[in-house]
Design an enzyme around this catalytic site. Sequence first.
Site, PDB file in Angstrom:
ATOM      1  N   CYS A   1      -8.454  -2.061   8.124  1.00  0.00           N
ATOM      2  CA  CYS A   1      -7.098  -2.079   7.578  1.00  0.00           C
ATOM      3  C   CYS A   1      -6.569  -0.665   7.368  1.00  0.00           C
ATOM      4  O   CYS A   1      -5.454  -0.329   7.789  1.00  0.00           O
ATOM      5  CB  CYS A   1      -7.069  -2.845   6.256  1.00  0.00           C
ATOM      6  SG  CYS A   1      -7.171  -4.637   6.428  1.00  0.00           S
TER       7      CYS A   1
ATOM      8  N   ARG B   1     -18.128  -0.737   5.075  1.00  0.00           N
ATOM      9  CA  ARG B   1     -19.161  -1.385   4.265  1.00  0.00           C
ATOM     10  C   ARG B   1     -19.925  -2.419   5.079  1.00  0.00           C
ATOM     11  O   ARG B   1     -21.121  -2.651   4.855  1.00  0.00           O
ATOM     12  CB  ARG B   1     -18.515  -2.053   3.043  1.00  0.00           C
ATOM     13  CG  ARG B   1     -19.488  -2.791   2.126  1.00  0.00           C
ATOM     14  CD  ARG B   1     -18.776  -3.445   0.959  1.00  0.00           C
ATOM     15  NE  ARG B   1     -17.789  -4.430   1.404  1.00  0.00           N
ATOM     16  CZ  ARG B   1     -18.085  -5.693   1.748  1.00  0.00           C
ATOM     17  NH1 ARG B   1     -19.338  -6.120   1.696  1.00  0.00           N
ATOM     18  NH2 ARG B   1     -17.134  -6.528   2.120  1.00  0.00           N
TER      19      ARG B   1
ATOM     20  N   HIS C   1      -1.500  -5.677   1.900  1.00  0.00           N
ATOM     21  CA  HIS C   1      -2.705  -6.488   1.808  1.00  0.00           C
ATOM     22  C   HIS C   1      -2.375  -7.825   1.149  1.00  0.00           C
ATOM     23  O   HIS C   1      -1.567  -7.884   0.212  1.00  0.00           O
ATOM     24  CB  HIS C   1      -3.790  -5.788   0.986  1.00  0.00           C
ATOM     25  CG  HIS C   1      -4.743  -4.994   1.814  1.00  0.00           C
ATOM     26  ND1 HIS C   1      -4.920  -3.629   1.667  1.00  0.00           N
ATOM     27  CD2 HIS C   1      -5.582  -5.368   2.811  1.00  0.00           C
ATOM     28  CE1 HIS C   1      -5.839  -3.208   2.529  1.00  0.00           C
ATOM     29  NE2 HIS C   1      -6.251  -4.250   3.245  1.00  0.00           N
TER      30      HIS C   1
ATOM     31  N   GLU D   1       0.820  -1.216   0.000  1.00  0.00           N
ATOM     32  CA  GLU D   1       0.000   0.000   0.000  1.00  0.00           C
ATOM     33  C   GLU D   1       0.854   1.266   0.000  1.00  0.00           C
ATOM     34  O   GLU D   1       1.869   1.354   0.686  1.00  0.00           O
ATOM     35  CB  GLU D   1      -0.928   0.007   1.211  1.00  0.00           C
ATOM     36  CG  GLU D   1      -1.932  -1.123   1.235  1.00  0.00           C
ATOM     37  CD  GLU D   1      -2.941  -1.068   0.094  1.00  0.00           C
ATOM     38  OE1 GLU D   1      -3.032  -0.019  -0.561  1.00  0.00           O
ATOM     39  OE2 GLU D   1      -3.621  -2.083  -0.140  1.00  0.00           O
TER      40      GLU D   1
END
Length: 215
Positions: free
Chosen positions: A144, A91, A166, A81
Amino acid sequence: MRTVLLTGFEPFDQDTINPSWEAVRLLDGTQLGDDVRIIARQLPCAFANAGACLNELLAEHRPQMAIAIGLAPGRSDLSIERVAININDARIPDNLGHQPIDSPVVPGGPAAYFSTLPIKAMVRALRAVGIPASVSQTAGTFVCNQVFYSLQHALADSAVRSGFIHVPYLPEQAARSAPGQPSLALEILAEGLRIAALTAWNTQVDLAETGGQVS
């Protein structure tokens, strides 16, 4: 003995395993050099206490480098990342049932933090041994990203380099609950994370090569 802190997450979203922790815990105690070793610890998948747990680990172990690892369903490689953003927008509920929407990770904090790891050198090192890897431009807006942002915020005024990776599903996860989704074997994930950490430790200046995306 100098230390590199690696963190993985507990299972979430009704799953029974989380490949980020399964891979990270295999590396606990691994030597990256004569005087440096990996310390692996698990983080809760909960907005209310993941950041506090991370800060406790940083205070306890005082690592010379720190890398957090999390699961990204649907991805097919180790995603190094680039940036964490100051927003929580869940979500799904976390493991405590909380689902923050459009709230800051750190009220009044910067809009974003960049990784301080040599992300492109890490990607090249992984690809060189046949492990799929890429630079990712988004860590999402779930726990995360919250941990990634919290990590960079905690170490912003220090010389400790840090970032986030990830990982995909494990094959058994994909077969059980997400047929057709990409996955990587646990042994590949663990070895990839070891190589990524070793490369980050040994690389002070990142490579100047493309790692961007068109869209």
